[in-house]
Scaffold this active site. Structure first.
Site, PDB file in Angstrom:
ATOM      1  N   ASP A 232       0.860  -1.183   0.000  1.00  8.76           N
ATOM      2  CA  ASP A 232       0.000   0.000   0.000  1.00  8.76           C
ATOM      3  C   ASP A 232       0.897   1.233   0.000  1.00  8.76           C
ATOM      4  O   ASP A 232       1.538   1.548   1.013  1.00  8.76           O
ATOM      5  CB  ASP A 232      -0.907   0.011   1.233  1.00  8.76           C
ATOM      6  CG  ASP A 232      -1.982  -1.068   1.191  1.00  8.76           C
ATOM      7  OD1 ASP A 232      -1.707  -2.161   0.652  1.00  8.76           O
ATOM      8  OD2 ASP A 232      -3.084  -0.821   1.709  1.00  8.76           O
TER       9      ASP A 232
ATOM     10  N   LYS B 127      -7.007   3.335  -3.408  1.00 11.34           N
ATOM     11  CA  LYS B 127      -7.427   3.317  -2.008  1.00 11.34           C
ATOM     12  C   LYS B 127      -7.672   4.743  -1.557  1.00 11.34           C
ATOM     13  O   LYS B 127      -6.922   5.658  -1.907  1.00 11.34           O
ATOM     14  CB  LYS B 127      -6.326   2.643  -1.178  1.00 11.34           C
ATOM     15  CG  LYS B 127      -6.535   2.633   0.328  1.00 11.34           C
ATOM     16  CD  LYS B 127      -5.362   1.908   0.998  1.00 11.34           C
ATOM     17  CE  LYS B 127      -5.381   2.043   2.507  1.00 11.34           C
ATOM     18  NZ  LYS B 127      -4.225   1.362   3.151  1.00 11.34           N
TER      19      LYS B 127
ATOM     20  N   LYS C 269     -10.297   0.119  -2.462  1.00  8.52           N
ATOM     21  CA  LYS C 269     -10.161  -0.090  -1.023  1.00  8.52           C
ATOM     22  C   LYS C 269     -10.487   1.202  -0.269  1.00  8.52           C
ATOM     23  O   LYS C 269      -9.693   2.135  -0.267  1.00  8.52           O
ATOM     24  CB  LYS C 269      -8.736  -0.547  -0.679  1.00  8.52           C
ATOM     25  CG  LYS C 269      -8.504  -0.764   0.827  1.00  8.52           C
ATOM     26  CD  LYS C 269      -7.086  -1.265   1.100  1.00  8.52           C
ATOM     27  CE  LYS C 269      -6.804  -1.353   2.598  1.00  8.52           C
ATOM     28  NZ  LYS C 269      -5.429  -1.850   2.883  1.00  8.52           N
TER      29      LYS C 269
END
Length: 316
Positions: free
Chosen positions: A153, A216, A252
């Site tokens: 991430d 995300k 996400k």
């Protein structure tokens, strides 16, 4: 876990996004109306909550993380819902979508998850602010990858979005994607710091063009994290990218999702905007550390007819 073909990215193509101008009130109305229209009750609600569990990136990103604490989190990821409750619902087994930790905790997570199919995700690139020289951010990605992270991430440079330097943002993200190698790259846009939904839409397109496997919302450390209007804008960017390229990019939301109702709302949004094919761990994750507790309470209530005491729930 079901797999999907990775997004290879494209050349930087500003004409796909440079005329986007998001109507914020309209996005807010659409997001609120979608979740208000769909009511999930009884066995339908329980089924959607179980699906949310399998899409959770169970996360610990604290300064006092230790290998033992990570191992405890991994045990919860492997058995997030009590076996007797799963059996009562006709489900044999269930795990979370991944465990997400700092790079220095990846090895501990891999040990604790050995023999399972639960992937290890790691934040990197100077999380959460990302205000480090690019070579150091790339080195952190490679470190996490070499430690055994299956997913990385990363955080983008917000300043590049705020000044509209799409070429520099694209080049940065391409370098990060290359550093990730076989590990999936989830690009954290830190939407609460991008000022406008138009910026969110444009940054989403650049991240996908650079080869992000997921986009995300947030690090969870911004003043404003995942919201339904921001998510709506990102999902429509994903839909547009898929229509243009044929490649599916995951989504996400992270930060601020704390209740079972939140888990239902975001799944409804996903289903309405992208279809139910996206409601699986290979294309949908929820970044959460406390959400699972409330889902456990709701599942317990569905199975037994009463809310369990916190001491009866799976340990966090």
């Amino acid at each position: 876990m079901a797999t999907t073909q990775r997004n290879p990215g494209t050349d930087l193509t500003p004409e796909w996004f440079d005329r986007i101008a998001v109507n914020t009130p309209a996005a807010e109305r659409r997001a609120s109306s979608l979740t208000a229209r769909r009511s999930l009750k009884k066995e339908w609600q329980a089924a959607w909550l179980l699906n949310a569990v399998r899409c959770i990136d169970l996360t610990t990103l604290s300064g006092d993380d230790t290998p033992d604490r990570v191992a405890r989190l991994c045990a919860k990821a492997l058995q997030p819902i009590a076996p007797e409750q799963l059996a009562a619902m006709g489900v044999k087994s269930l795990t979370t979508g991944a465990v997400c930790v700092y790079p220095t905790m990846v090895e501990a997570a891999r040990r604790a998850l050995a023999g399972s199919a639960v992937p290890v995700a790691s934040v990197a690139t100077g999380f959460p602010a990302g205000l480090m020289p690019l070579d150091l951010r790339l080195a952190e990605i490679r470190y996490a990858r070499d430690e055994g992270a299956d997913e990385i991430d990363i955080v983008i440079s917000r300043a590049l979005v705020l000044c509209g330097d799409w070429s520099a943002l694209y080049d940065e993200l391409c370098a990060m994607r290359e550093a990730c190698g076989p590990a999936l790259m989830k690009a954290i846009l830190a939407t609460g710091e991008l000022k406008t939904l138009t910026n969110v839409a444009r940054a989403s397109h650049v991240a996908m063009q650079a080869g992000a496997d997921f986009i995300k919302t947030s690090t969870g450390k911004e003043p404003v994290n995942a919201t339904l209007p921001v998510s709506l804008v990102m999902l429509r960017a994903i839909r547009d990218y898929h229509d243009r390229t044929g490649f599916r990019v995951g989504f996400k939301p992270a930060g601020g999702l704390k209740t079972a109702k939140d888990a239902l709302n975001w799944q409804v949004l996903m289903a309405e905007e992208l279809g139910r094919d996206w409601l699986r761990p290979s294309l949908f994750r929820i970044g959460a550390s406390s959400l699972l507790g409330d889902i456990e309470r709701q599942i317990s209530h569905y199975v037994t007819g009463r809310y369990a005491a916190s001491s009866r729930l799976t340990m966090g």
